[in-house]
Design an enzyme around this catalytic site. Structure first.
Site, mmCIF file in Angstrom:
data_model
loop_
_atom_site.group_PDB
_atom_site.id
_atom_site.type_symbol
_atom_site.label_atom_id
_atom_site.label_comp_id
_atom_site.label_asym_id
_atom_site.label_seq_id
_atom_site.Cartn_x
_atom_site.Cartn_y
_atom_site.Cartn_z
ATOM 1 N N ASN A 31 0.843 -1.197 0.000
ATOM 2 C CA ASN A 31 0.000 0.000 0.000
ATOM 3 C C ASN A 31 0.881 1.251 0.000
ATOM 4 O OD1 ASN A 31 -2.779 0.984 0.170
ATOM 5 N ND2 ASN A 31 -2.155 1.869 2.118
ATOM 6 N N GLU A 162 -22.536 14.898 0.732
ATOM 7 C CA GLU A 162 -22.044 14.707 2.111
ATOM 8 C C GLU A 162 -21.053 15.810 2.486
ATOM 9 O OE1 GLU A 162 -20.903 10.419 2.236
ATOM 10 O OE2 GLU A 162 -22.634 10.273 3.546
ATOM 11 N N ASP A 290 -13.514 -1.060 -6.497
ATOM 12 C CA ASP A 290 -13.838 -0.058 -7.521
ATOM 13 C C ASP A 290 -13.210 -0.352 -8.877
ATOM 14 O OD1 ASP A 290 -14.969 1.109 -5.352
ATOM 15 O OD2 ASP A 290 -13.777 2.946 -5.382
HETATM 16 P P1 NAD Z 1 -20.879 10.100 -8.596
HETATM 17 O O1 NAD Z 1 -20.457 9.689 -9.953
HETATM 18 O O2 NAD Z 1 -21.797 9.198 -7.859
HETATM 19 O O3 NAD Z 1 -21.550 11.549 -8.630
HETATM 20 C C1 NAD Z 1 -20.969 12.603 -9.369
HETATM 21 C C2 NAD Z 1 -22.031 13.646 -9.703
HETATM 22 O O4 NAD Z 1 -21.369 14.689 -10.409
HETATM 23 C C3 NAD Z 1 -23.129 13.117 -10.611
HETATM 24 O O5 NAD Z 1 -24.391 13.397 -10.057
HETATM 25 C C4 NAD Z 1 -22.893 13.843 -11.925
HETATM 26 O O6 NAD Z 1 -24.088 14.143 -12.627
HETATM 27 C C5 NAD Z 1 -22.189 15.116 -11.476
HETATM 28 N N1 NAD Z 1 -21.378 15.721 -12.537
HETATM 29 C C6 NAD Z 1 -20.577 15.062 -13.417
HETATM 30 N N2 NAD Z 1 -20.021 15.937 -14.290
HETATM 31 C C7 NAD Z 1 -20.449 17.184 -13.937
HETATM 32 C C8 NAD Z 1 -20.216 18.486 -14.434
HETATM 33 N N3 NAD Z 1 -19.432 18.691 -15.490
HETATM 34 N N4 NAD Z 1 -20.799 19.536 -13.812
HETATM 35 C C9 NAD Z 1 -21.586 19.341 -12.734
HETATM 36 N N5 NAD Z 1 -21.877 18.118 -12.238
HETATM 37 C C10 NAD Z 1 -21.312 17.045 -12.819
HETATM 38 O O7 NAD Z 1 -19.500 10.338 -7.791
HETATM 39 P P2 NAD Z 1 -19.230 10.292 -6.202
HETATM 40 O O8 NAD Z 1 -20.285 11.004 -5.465
HETATM 41 O O9 NAD Z 1 -17.826 10.708 -6.010
HETATM 42 O O10 NAD Z 1 -19.347 8.748 -5.866
HETATM 43 C C11 NAD Z 1 -18.473 7.797 -6.481
HETATM 44 C C12 NAD Z 1 -18.870 6.395 -6.031
HETATM 45 O O11 NAD Z 1 -18.601 6.255 -4.623
HETATM 46 C C13 NAD Z 1 -20.347 6.134 -6.217
HETATM 47 O O12 NAD Z 1 -20.524 4.820 -6.667
HETATM 48 C C14 NAD Z 1 -20.910 6.316 -4.847
HETATM 49 O O13 NAD Z 1 -22.041 5.479 -4.632
HETATM 50 C C15 NAD Z 1 -19.761 5.931 -3.917
HETATM 51 N N6 NAD Z 1 -19.851 6.699 -2.659
HETATM 52 C C16 NAD Z 1 -20.638 6.210 -1.652
HETATM 53 C C17 NAD Z 1 -20.783 6.943 -0.472
HETATM 54 C C18 NAD Z 1 -21.723 6.409 0.619
HETATM 55 O O14 NAD Z 1 -22.139 5.251 0.518
HETATM 56 N N7 NAD Z 1 -22.094 7.227 1.587
HETATM 57 C C19 NAD Z 1 -20.132 8.172 -0.310
HETATM 58 C C20 NAD Z 1 -19.331 8.646 -1.351
HETATM 59 C C21 NAD Z 1 -19.208 7.904 -2.521
#
Ligand code: NAD
Length: 394
Positions: A31, A162, A290
């Site tokens: 890691n 969040e 992932d």
């Molecule tokens: P995501 O891909 O889920 O969300 C990204 C968001 O950014 C989308 O709604 C998208 O429409 C938006 N977006 C993309 N391009 C854009 C642009 N040019 N302008 C404005 N908005 C734009 O990404 P994430 O939130 O980082 O999550 C990544 C993964 O990690 C997901 O599978 C998620 O379920 C997981 N995750 C889970 C948790 C939890 O369980 N609490 C928390 C964080 C992340």
């Protein structure tokens, strides 16, 4: 004795390593850092809720048995035909490889985004976000530049929501510390899609939007970021927003090492795996978390989450043992437990086993899932130790 190499000490790699240790199977885990951090909670210290100590654990504290060899190195290439990986500090051969190196940010080719935005990806980047905001608040006292108090978060998926929820709780305290009127702070969450949190149902999306709005977050949907400059975000409408803090949470793709090594990958760079989690190209390489493209029941790749990584990490050890003993392996089946999003320390939304939940209940359930992970890693003693370290920053 077969040489088993685990790459990555995230949720998938650690779940696999803990299970190997319990099964008394020797393994090596490599890691980049000497610690494992809790990725799903990084918004909390980034958004000022607590100090950073509760959000990571030394790998050696968890993997303390004679079966575990821990190497701190950053993997730079995988050579599956030669059954070896190349790190910054050395080369490592294997008989079986568990690839669990997580994801990389997805910038969608948006000009300037990579260069000019902060990311929430690791303990370091969480610290960077917090100190960057704080430094700007401190500097505002000197130059009164309003863009220092404007924070833009790109993306309203789970990470973006969040983080905004957390910042909305924290920023008024920070303003108070630097004697800045709260009304001067602007926290803007830009989302390209018509709704926030697309993975949740409409009612929960509306609840989340309502909570964020009441906390003072300007949530703007149907607003696509198309360019980012130094201290400036440009939208598809042509509007430009000047902000000293630009945080990108717009999505992830797989770790690029897999595609670079020639693995058969999907468009998001995830290596295709069979029902046993083996790479479709190399049966001695398991890919989990992932970076794995595992097709779910609906015929689509399962989205990358910590719970998926953890379950894959657990399952892969059973299959590895079976493979080494000439026994049949078992198909991986994902048991979806639900999705929870915290919106600050006191409110959350989500669904658990098909039941919608919001408010304090969601927050408690989120705490419970954190506790479950800590117990899995290091038993009740680790849970007690980490809980003691929580000291509110405000
Ligand atoms: P995501 O891909 O889920 O969300 C990204 C968001 O950014 C989308 O709604 C998208 O429409 C938006 N977006 C993309 N391009 C854009 C642009 N040019 N302008 C404005 N908005 C734009 O990404 P994430 O939130 O980082 O999550 C990544 C993964 O990690 C997901 O599978 C998620 O379920 C997981 N995750 C889970 C948790 C939890 O369980 N609490 C928390 C964080 C992340």
């Amino acid at each position: 004795m077969a040489k088993i190499l685990i790459l990555g000490a995230g949720y998938g790699g650690m779940a696999a390593a803990v299970k190997m240790q319990k099964a008394k199977i020797p393994f090596t885990i490599i890691n980049k850092h000497s610690y494992h951090y809790f990725t799903t909670l990084l918004h909390e210290p980034a958004g000022g809720r607590n100090d950073f100590e509760p959000y990571y654990v030394q790998i050696s504290e968890v993997l303390n048995g004679p079966e575990a060899t821990i190497i701190k190195d950053e993997i730079q290439a995988v050579k599956p035909q030669e059954k070896k990986v190349i790190g910054k500090n050395g080369e490592y051969t294997y008989d079986y490889l568990i690839f669990a190196l997580g994801n990389a940010p997805e910038f969608f080719g948006i000009p300037g985004l990579k260069e000019h935005s902060l990311l929430l990806r690791s303990l370091e980047t969480a610290k960077e976000i917090r100190s960057h905001i704080e430094n700007n608040f401190a500097a505002y006292a000197v130059d009164k530049d309003p863009s220092r108090l404007r924070i833009v978060v790109g993306g309203a998926g789970l990470t973006g929501v969040e983080l905004c929820g957390e910042l909305a709780d924290y920023l008024p305290h920070l303003a108070h510390r630097y004697r800045i009127p709260e009304s001067k702070i602007e926290l803007i969450n830009l989302e390209a899609a018509p709704t926030i949190l697309p993975m949740l149902d409409k009612r929960l999306q509306e609840t989340a939007l309502d909570v964020l709005t009441r906390k003072g977050v300007q949530v703007r949907t149907n607003e696509k970021i198309v360019r980012v400059g130094e201290n400036e975000v440009e939208l598809a409408t042509g509007e430009k927003i000047e902000a000293r803090t630009i945080i990108w949470t717009g999505g992830v793709r797989a770790n690029p090492l897999l595609a670079e090594a020639g693995f058969d990958c999907d468009p998001r760079g995830r290596a295709k795996v069979n029902e046993f989690l083996q790479s479709v190209d190399y049966p001695d390489v398991f890919v989990i978390g992932d970076s794995a493209c595992f097709i779910g029941e609906d015929g689509r790749p399962l989205p990358p989450t910590a719970q998926l990584a953890g379950q894959m990490g657990d399952h892969v050890v059973d299959n590895l043992k079976a493979l080494m003993n000439g026994q049949p392996m078992k198909k991986f089946v994902f048991h979806y437990m639900g999705t929870l999003a915290s919106i600050g320390s006191e409110v959350g939304v989500g669904n658990i086993k098909g039941f919608k939940t919001k408010g304090v209940t969601a927050t408690i359930l989120k705490e419970a899932s954190k506790a479950k992970w800590l117990i899995n890693l290091g038993g009740l003693s680790l849970l007690a130790k980490k809980n003691k370290q929580f000291t509110r920053s405000y």
